[in-house]
Design an enzyme around this catalytic site. Structure first.
Site, PDB file in Angstrom:
ATOM      1  N   PRO A 126       0.815  -1.212   0.000  1.00  0.00           N
ATOM      2  CA  PRO A 126       0.000   0.000   0.000  1.00  0.00           C
ATOM      3  C   PRO A 126       0.849   1.264   0.000  1.00  0.00           C
ATOM      4  CG  PRO A 126      -0.816  -1.572   1.605  1.00  0.00           C
ATOM      5  CD  PRO A 126       0.501  -2.092   1.125  1.00  0.00           C
TER       6      PRO A 126
ATOM      7  N   LYS B 282       4.509   4.302   5.924  1.00  0.00           N
ATOM      8  CA  LYS B 282       3.721   3.095   5.716  1.00  0.00           C
ATOM      9  C   LYS B 282       3.562   2.283   7.001  1.00  0.00           C
ATOM     10  CE  LYS B 282       4.969   2.791   0.851  1.00  0.00           C
ATOM     11  NZ  LYS B 282       5.380   1.897  -0.254  1.00  0.00           N
TER      12      LYS B 282
ATOM     13  N   ASN C  90       4.988   2.147  -5.447  1.00  0.00           N
ATOM     14  CA  ASN C  90       5.239   1.963  -6.874  1.00  0.00           C
ATOM     15  C   ASN C  90       4.277   2.746  -7.760  1.00  0.00           C
ATOM     16  OD1 ASN C  90       7.259   0.610  -8.393  1.00  0.00           O
ATOM     17  ND2 ASN C  90       5.687  -0.703  -9.277  1.00  0.00           N
TER      18      ASN C  90
END
Length: 286
Positions: free
Chosen positions: A2, A51, A167
């Protein structure tokens, strides 16, 4: 894995459901933590750092979790069925009104809140830090520019430089900057533009599950190049290309438009691959 805005939204929803409430059940089903019972504790709050997620309790401890590739936190009403199998549950935090279940949380640790920095202190500035200011930008820029001989696409993913880009945003940032993901950081005309753009995109999407970099929300219209290999570029009509960037466990798929994003292609920054022209895009392992 994520993106930072997804983790931010997860943390915000967990905070809204749990903060200020006493846990009726607080089960940790991770092998290292099965002896710890959080029942009876009050949740002080939940926050994201890049994250990473930190759930803080009134006994001076914090539960750290990282979603990795397949982890997730779900919220349910008491008595509702779960959307994932019970054997995947690694954490269960239940109040009178809500049940938070963390599934497939491979990274789960219980630490003193005062020692949270041991788990997240290595990170660069959090792009979604509510206190973000010029100091955060300057520190991110310092970490970014010292990696001048590294490829932009790889540096954008490096959480020690700035925390939050995955990404998807890597591909979209490179497209919007008009440079190849294989461009060296030292060759960027304005390195700060990459950091400002990263924060802008994450901030734009942090309060919704949809992640749009084009300004459009309908499915299939949300991204410029990410996930659009072999489709036509939205700007010039050239087919979007795809190749792996990085090596070993750090290899990630890169999407780019060779016309809108001039610069080196796959392998051109590595002496063993250097040759005239752009090499053919390597076949990906499926």
């Amino acid at each position: 894995m994520p993106e930072g805005d997804t983790v931010y939204l997860t943390g915000r929803r967990l905070d809204a459901a749990l903060a200020g409430r006493r846990l009726l059940r607080g089960e940790l089903r991770h092998p290292r933590l099965v002896d710890h019972d959080l029942g009876g504790r009050t949740v002080l709050g939940v926050r994201s750092v890049g994250k990473h997620l930190l759930t803080r309790f009134d006994d001076g401890r914090s539960l750290h979790s990282h979603l990795r590739m397949d982890g997730s936190w779900h919220l349910y009403r008491p008595g509702m069925g779960w959307q994932r199998p019970a054997h995947e549950a690694r954490a269960l935090l239940a109040t009178e009104e809500r049940v938070a279940v963390g599934f497939a949380l491979h990274d789960l640790e219980l630490v003193a809140t005062a020692q949270e920095n041991r788990l997240v202190g290595h990170l660069g500035p959090d792009l979604l830090d509510p206190a973000w200011d010029e100091g955060h930008l300057a520190e991110a820029l310092r970490r970014f520019t010292v990696r001048g001989d590294h490829e932009l696409g790889l540096v954008l993913l490096e959480q020690r430089v700035m925390a939050g880009v995955g990404n998807l945003y890597k591909a979209e940032i490179c497209f919007l900057l008009g440079v190849s993901p294989w461009t060296l950081v030292r060759d960027l005309p304005d390195p700060s533009a990459a950091i400002i753009l990263a924060r802008t995109l994450l901030t734009r999407n942090k309060n919704r599950p949809e992640q749009s970099t084009t300004g459009e929300l309908p499915r299939g219209r949300q991204h410029w190049v990410f996930g659009r290999d072999r489709q036509r570029c939205r700007r010039c009509g050239t087919r979007v290309r795809i190749a792996e960037q990085g090596e070993g466990v750090y290899a990630r798929v890169s999407y780019w438009c060779p016309r809108c994003q001039p610069g080196p292609g796959p392998g051109l920054n590595h002496p063993r691959h250097a040759r005239a022209g752009t090499p053919a895009v390597p076949r990906l392992r499926r």
